[in-house]
Design an enzyme around this catalytic site. Structure first.
Site, PDB file in Angstrom:
ATOM      1  N   TYR A 151      76.361  78.900 -14.032  1.00  0.00           N
ATOM      2  CA  TYR A 151      76.426  77.622 -13.250  1.00  0.00           C
ATOM      3  C   TYR A 151      77.848  77.365 -13.107  1.00  0.00           C
ATOM      4  O   TYR A 151      78.570  77.010 -13.729  1.00  0.00           O
ATOM      5  CB  TYR A 151      76.018  76.317 -14.023  1.00  0.00           C
ATOM      6  CG  TYR A 151      73.991  76.370 -14.199  1.00  0.00           C
ATOM      7  CD1 TYR A 151      73.487  76.212 -12.953  1.00  0.00           C
ATOM      8  CD2 TYR A 151      73.616  76.431 -15.217  1.00  0.00           C
ATOM      9  CE1 TYR A 151      72.146  76.012 -12.922  1.00  0.00           C
ATOM     10  CE2 TYR A 151      72.188  76.321 -15.284  1.00  0.00           C
ATOM     11  CZ  TYR A 151      71.536  76.271 -14.206  1.00  0.00           C
ATOM     12  OH  TYR A 151      70.114  76.101 -14.029  1.00  0.00           O
TER      13      TYR A 151
ATOM     14  N   ILE B 196      55.609  82.062 -10.142  1.00  0.00           N
ATOM     15  CA  ILE B 196      55.066  83.160 -11.018  1.00  0.00           C
ATOM     16  C   ILE B 196      54.200  82.815 -12.321  1.00  0.00           C
ATOM     17  O   ILE B 196      54.841  82.312 -13.158  1.00  0.00           O
ATOM     18  CB  ILE B 196      56.073  84.562 -11.190  1.00  0.00           C
ATOM     19  CG1 ILE B 196      56.730  84.781 -10.005  1.00  0.00           C
ATOM     20  CG2 ILE B 196      55.555  85.593 -12.074  1.00  0.00           C
ATOM     21  CD1 ILE B 196      55.792  85.471  -8.966  1.00  0.00           C
TER      22      ILE B 196
ATOM     23  N   ARG C 136      58.843  80.135 -16.927  1.00  0.00           N
ATOM     24  CA  ARG C 136      57.888  79.254 -17.850  1.00  0.00           C
ATOM     25  C   ARG C 136      57.127  79.906 -18.625  1.00  0.00           C
ATOM     26  O   ARG C 136      57.045  79.747 -19.841  1.00  0.00           O
ATOM     27  CB  ARG C 136      57.325  78.037 -16.941  1.00  0.00           C
ATOM     28  CG  ARG C 136      58.175  76.910 -16.409  1.00  0.00           C
ATOM     29  CD  ARG C 136      57.272  75.939 -15.598  1.00  0.00           C
ATOM     30  NE  ARG C 136      57.939  74.704 -15.090  1.00  0.00           N
ATOM     31  CZ  ARG C 136      58.764  74.791 -13.945  1.00  0.00           C
ATOM     32  NH1 ARG C 136      58.437  75.838 -13.104  1.00  0.00           N
ATOM     33  NH2 ARG C 136      59.307  73.512 -13.567  1.00  0.00           N
TER      34      ARG C 136
ATOM     35  N   TYR D 177      60.896  68.860 -20.190  1.00  0.00           N
ATOM     36  CA  TYR D 177      61.984  69.226 -19.478  1.00  0.00           C
ATOM     37  C   TYR D 177      61.541  70.768 -18.697  1.00  0.00           C
ATOM     38  O   TYR D 177      62.188  71.130 -17.655  1.00  0.00           O
ATOM     39  CB  TYR D 177      63.473  69.588 -20.395  1.00  0.00           C
ATOM     40  CG  TYR D 177      64.610  69.759 -19.732  1.00  0.00           C
ATOM     41  CD1 TYR D 177      65.548  68.869 -19.382  1.00  0.00           C
ATOM     42  CD2 TYR D 177      64.876  71.260 -19.472  1.00  0.00           C
ATOM     43  CE1 TYR D 177      66.697  69.353 -18.376  1.00  0.00           C
ATOM     44  CE2 TYR D 177      66.255  71.616 -18.884  1.00  0.00           C
ATOM     45  CZ  TYR D 177      66.948  70.557 -18.376  1.00  0.00           C
ATOM     46  OH  TYR D 177      67.985  70.910 -17.687  1.00  0.00           O
TER      47      TYR D 177
ATOM     48  N   GLY E 182      67.234  77.404 -18.763  1.00  0.00           N
ATOM     49  CA  GLY E 182      68.619  76.691 -19.413  1.00  0.00           C
ATOM     50  C   GLY E 182      68.371  76.246 -20.838  1.00  0.00           C
ATOM     51  O   GLY E 182      69.232  75.849 -21.182  1.00  0.00           O
TER      52      GLY E 182
ATOM     53  N   ARG F 103      61.811  72.458  -9.513  1.00  0.00           N
ATOM     54  CA  ARG F 103      62.518  71.615 -10.541  1.00  0.00           C
ATOM     55  C   ARG F 103      63.587  70.902 -10.072  1.00  0.00           C
ATOM     56  O   ARG F 103      64.084  69.564 -10.331  1.00  0.00           O
ATOM     57  CB  ARG F 103      63.329  72.315 -11.724  1.00  0.00           C
ATOM     58  CG  ARG F 103      62.299  72.913 -12.700  1.00  0.00           C
ATOM     59  CD  ARG F 103      62.825  73.674 -13.900  1.00  0.00           C
ATOM     60  NE  ARG F 103      63.663  72.924 -14.406  1.00  0.00           N
ATOM     61  CZ  ARG F 103      63.611  71.998 -15.239  1.00  0.00           C
ATOM     62  NH1 ARG F 103      62.622  71.391 -15.402  1.00  0.00           N
ATOM     63  NH2 ARG F 103      64.639  71.214 -16.017  1.00  0.00           N
TER      64      ARG F 103
ATOM     65  N   HIS G 266      64.192  77.031  -7.460  1.00  0.00           N
ATOM     66  CA  HIS G 266      64.312  76.587  -9.000  1.00  0.00           C
ATOM     67  C   HIS G 266      63.033  76.236  -9.338  1.00  0.00           C
ATOM     68  O   HIS G 266      62.739  75.243 -10.276  1.00  0.00           O
ATOM     69  CB  HIS G 266      65.161  75.506  -9.121  1.00  0.00           C
ATOM     70  CG  HIS G 266      66.171  75.562 -10.133  1.00  0.00           C
ATOM     71  ND1 HIS G 266      67.405  76.149 -10.235  1.00  0.00           N
ATOM     72  CD2 HIS G 266      65.985  75.322 -11.461  1.00  0.00           C
ATOM     73  CE1 HIS G 266      68.004  76.089 -11.451  1.00  0.00           C
ATOM     74  NE2 HIS G 266      67.066  75.558 -12.211  1.00  0.00           N
TER      75      HIS G 266
END
Length: 390
Positions: free
Chosen positions: A157, A317, A338, A49, A104, A287, A284
């Protein structure tokens, strides 16, 4: 805000001095090593994920390789013994341009399931602002208490239930978050083969829903069991916003309002005309949609369209060099996602602190070696396009 670890490049001296006592880092010093260790530390479903992207992940990969097309000119005899990496953002004086992008599933990246709290603790220690996701594993109020004097932003969101949207924003205001970041490109999940192959969507399994289950608007009609919570979440999560919704969004808060996912200059101009305080240029991290432009390629046009309005950038990044290049292309602040999530999986708050310090140390030292004393010196003229074929 108190001062945090400046000059940032001194982190390398700390490591070398520890080495004289036989102490070597127990966490990786580079992104590739960090990712590999995180892959082994995370459950496979969480790893897929966090690490995965849309489609065959070409856009995700292009976000990273886009930085290779730019090189920084070295400028000698510049007297860059002292560097100033500080920025002003929405009236806040920040020690560096680095932000923690919203993740998230940060909560379940940590071994104890409290990753959002750990990320806030790392923000407090480093002075790097934390952008907390709607999808937290602890309520946003509990996370905010760990930020100390480091600012936190709240990423929304936007649900289809307007009363719930207002409740989340007002809770963030009361908890002390300093800005609201509305994500525009995730009202529906993108096509993510890694997750599809395991039929895994964490929120549908009840993970990272603490901001919903702690919200009186959300829980008013629930019986309290997990299946009802997940069913309600799946009904209200995605709101395909239009420009007609912007006045309503603007009316929800007096805090600075940013729109995340803006990659076209026309959208930036229209957002600013609609009263937003900042543009967040991002795809995003690749993703959500495959086949798109690298976000970095969109950044210069978005910056020109934004004028004096600050532009935050993320997507791809991985290093301090990436931060420097994004600032030179016009970003006011740069968010990484990440990398800190991987550090979180390895060492909790300590792992996040390590990752943030490595990013800042490299950025600071690149500026030192190349003769750039402040972020104001990092202009597009500091960069040259590189032939990627070489």
């Amino acid at each position: 805000m108190t001062e945090h670890r400046a000059p940032f490049g001194d982190y390398q001296l700390e490591i070398y001095l520890n080495g004289l006592a036989g102490i070597v880092p127990d966490l990786p010093m580079d992104f590739a090593g960090l990712a590999e260790r995180a892959r082994r530390a995370m459950p496979p479903s969480v790893w897929s994920y966090v690490a995965g992207g849309a489609g065959d992940e070409r856009t995700q990969d292009a976000n990273v390789t886009a930085f290779d097309r730019w090189g920084l000119y070295p400028r000698m005899l510049a007297g860059a013994a002292q560097r100033d990496l500080s920025v002003d953002l929405f009236g806040l004086r920040l020690p560096s341009p680095l932000l923690m992008a919203p993740v998230g599933v940060a909560g379940i990246c940590a071994q104890d399931g409290h990753g959002d709290v750990a990320a806030a603790e790392a923000a407090a220690e480093t002075g790097v602002p934390f952008i907390g996701s709607t999808l937290m594993n602890d309520p946003l109020e509990d996370v905010a208490t760990q930020l100390g004097d480091t600012p936190g932003f709240f990423q929304l969101y936007t649900p289809t239930d307007r009363d719930l949207a207002a409740s989340l924003v007002h809770r963030a205001e009361r908890a002390g978050y300093k800005a609201i970041v509305v994500t525009l490109d995730t009202w529906i999940p993108g096509w993510r083969p890694r997750d599809l192959s395991t039929s895994n969507f964490p929120q549908l399994r009840g993970h990272c829903l603490a901001n919903y289950t702690s919200d009186p608007v959300f829980t008013a009609s629930l019986g309290g069991d997990l299946s009802a919570t997940v069913s309600q979440f799946s009904r209200i999560f995605g709101n395909p916003l239009s420009w007609d919704d912007l006045p309503w969004l603007r009316s929800l808060t007096k805090l600075p309002l940013l729109l995340k996912g803006i990659c076209h200059p026309d959208d930036a101009r229209r957002a600013i005309d609609g009263g937003v305080d900042g543009i967040y240029c991002s795809n995003h991290g690749g993703r959500q949609a495959n086949g798109g432009l690298p976000a970095l390629d969109c950044l210069p046009d978005v910056v020109r369209a934004a004028g004096d309005v600050p532009v935050i950038f993320d997507s791809g990044i991985r290093s301090g060099a990436d931060i420097v290049k994004a600032v030179a292309l016009g970003a006011t602040a740069v968010a990484a996602g990440r990398p800190w999530a991987y550090g979180l999986s390895l060492g909790g708050a300590r792992g996040v602190v390590h990752v943030l310090r490595t990013l800042l140390a490299e950025a600071d030292l690149i500026m030192a070696v190349n003769g750039y004393k402040s972020l104001a010196d990092l202009t597009p003229d500091a960069l040259r396009r590189v032939d990627a074929a070489r």
